[in-house]
Design an enzyme around this catalytic site. Sequence first.
Site, PDB file in Angstrom:
ATOM      1  N   ASP A  18       0.828  -1.211   0.000  1.00 53.94           N
ATOM      2  CA  ASP A  18       0.000   0.000   0.000  1.00 53.94           C
ATOM      3  C   ASP A  18       0.864   1.264   0.000  1.00 53.94           C
ATOM      4  OD1 ASP A  18      -2.367   1.391  -0.033  1.00 53.94           O
ATOM      5  OD2 ASP A  18      -2.662   1.317   2.142  1.00 53.94           O
ATOM      6  N   HIS A  35       1.659   3.921  -9.166  1.00 58.85           N
ATOM      7  CA  HIS A  35       1.397   2.506  -9.474  1.00 58.85           C
ATOM      8  C   HIS A  35       2.490   1.930 -10.373  1.00 58.85           C
ATOM      9  CE1 HIS A  35      -2.317   2.567  -7.377  1.00 58.85           C
ATOM     10  NE2 HIS A  35      -2.900   3.423  -8.195  1.00 58.85           N
ATOM     11  N   LEU A 129      11.217 -20.245  -4.907  1.00 62.74           N
ATOM     12  CA  LEU A 129      10.198 -19.454  -4.216  1.00 62.74           C
ATOM     13  C   LEU A 129       8.820 -19.565  -4.899  1.00 62.74           C
ATOM     14  CD1 LEU A 129       9.577 -17.068  -2.183  1.00 62.74           C
ATOM     15  CD2 LEU A 129      10.304 -15.517  -4.014  1.00 62.74           C
TER      16      LEU A 129
HETATM   17  C1  IPE Z   1      -5.328  -2.641  -0.017  1.00 62.66           C
HETATM   18  O1  IPE Z   1      -5.062  -1.289  -0.167  1.00 62.66           O
HETATM   19  C2  IPE Z   1      -5.287  -3.330  -1.340  1.00 62.66           C
HETATM   20  C3  IPE Z   1      -3.979  -3.434  -1.961  1.00 62.66           C
HETATM   21  C4  IPE Z   1      -2.844  -2.994  -1.493  1.00 62.66           C
HETATM   22  C5  IPE Z   1      -3.989  -4.108  -3.220  1.00 62.66           C
HETATM   23  P1  IPE Z   1      -6.218  -0.193  -0.272  1.00 62.66           P
HETATM   24  O2  IPE Z   1      -5.544   1.116  -0.385  1.00 62.66           O
HETATM   25  O3  IPE Z   1      -7.183  -0.590  -1.318  1.00 62.66           O
HETATM   26  O4  IPE Z   1      -6.936  -0.362   1.146  1.00 62.66           O
HETATM   27  P2  IPE Z   1      -7.861   0.628   1.955  1.00 62.66           P
HETATM   28  O5  IPE Z   1      -8.920   1.125   1.023  1.00 62.66           O
HETATM   29  O6  IPE Z   1      -6.993   1.732   2.444  1.00 62.66           O
HETATM   30  O7  IPE Z   1      -8.396  -0.202   3.079  1.00 62.66           O
HETATM   31  C1  IPE Z   2      -1.775   0.350  -3.292  1.00 64.49           C
HETATM   32  O1  IPE Z   2      -1.560   1.721  -3.324  1.00 64.49           O
HETATM   33  C2  IPE Z   2      -2.052  -0.199  -4.674  1.00 64.49           C
HETATM   34  C3  IPE Z   2      -3.455  -0.572  -4.899  1.00 64.49           C
HETATM   35  C4  IPE Z   2      -4.394  -0.585  -3.991  1.00 64.49           C
HETATM   36  C5  IPE Z   2      -3.816  -0.956  -6.246  1.00 64.49           C
HETATM   37  P1  IPE Z   2      -2.746   2.772  -3.233  1.00 64.49           P
HETATM   38  O2  IPE Z   2      -3.207   3.111  -4.601  1.00 64.49           O
HETATM   39  O3  IPE Z   2      -3.813   2.305  -2.313  1.00 64.49           O
HETATM   40  O4  IPE Z   2      -1.986   4.016  -2.597  1.00 64.49           O
HETATM   41  P2  IPE Z   2      -2.536   5.008  -1.508  1.00 64.49           P
HETATM   42  O5  IPE Z   2      -2.963   4.190  -0.338  1.00 64.49           O
HETATM   43  O6  IPE Z   2      -3.674   5.758  -2.124  1.00 64.49           O
HETATM   44  O7  IPE Z   2      -1.359   5.881  -1.191  1.00 64.49           O
HETATM   45 MG    MG Z   3      -4.159   2.512  -0.311  1.00 63.75          MG
END
Ligand code: IPE
Ligand code: IPE
Ligand code: MG
Length: 237
Positions: A18, A35, A129
């Site tokens: 995240d 991303h 792995l």
């Molecule tokens: C969790 O992150 C999903 C992934 C890292 C793929 P999100 O950014 O979607 O989670 P929330 O919305 O903060 O719970």
């Molecule tokens: C995690 O990063 C990747 C996905 C959930 C696809 P985020 O896109 O949730 O990044 P933040 O949390 O908004 O910084």
């Molecule tokens: Mg996120």
Amino acid sequence: MPDIKKIKLPRHVAIIMDGNGRWAKKRHKPRIFGHEKGAMHARDFVEFFSSYDIPYLTLYAFSTENWNRPKAEVEGIIKLLSEHLDEAIKIAHAKNIRIKHLGRMDRLSPGIQKKASQAINLTKDNTGLTVSIAFNYGGRSEIVDAVQSIVRKKIDAAKIDEDLFSKYLYTSGIPDPDLFIRTGDEMRLSNFLIWQAAYAELYFTPVLWPDFDREELEKALIAYSKRHRRFGGLRTV
Ligand code: IPE
Ligand code: IPE
Ligand code: MG
């Protein structure tokens, strides 16, 4: 810092990758830039992770709830997946890595579905792995899918126990994660491996996913090695 070769390592590490969006925002760039960086980082991460003596790695890349994001962001993420897939498969296969997918294939394009099954097939006998990619994954839908399969098979209710149930999850054959890492400063599971996490050790860090490097990983592994796991008993195991 203790010597990483001498500490007790987990057998399975699961990571909620995240913080990509915030990583980009800090640099005044669009979220998709984060991303892109996150996807490149995941490739590098798998490469250096494979040098530790840890047989299973699971990465949360896209949740069933992530479809609720703006269409342009979702399309951008899917495009990245498709662009990175071929190269990632080549690298993985060359490194004897076995690739698995956790989640539903249904909302993914036929092209991606085909590539994903080819990757799984090509690497299925690799002995290094095991990397499971959770894409279009939801912990609750995983449980619902398992229940549906069990009902469809008309399995006798008396025969359903935790072992049998686990065999119907996407993670069938993979041991439960010992260590859960979430980057990006949130302290929740966000529907990730909710059945399998029952006794996982949780590690949360404010470091954003693209910055979660070897040193940060080692900090998490060292923290894990100091935990006392009791599984409800009184003795540390
Ligand atoms: C969790 O992150 C999903 C992934 C890292 C793929 P999100 O950014 O979607 O989670 P929330 O919305 O903060 O719970
Ligand atoms: C995690 O990063 C990747 C996905 C959930 C696809 P985020 O896109 O949730 O990044 P933040 O949390 O908004 O910084
Ligand atoms: Mg996120």
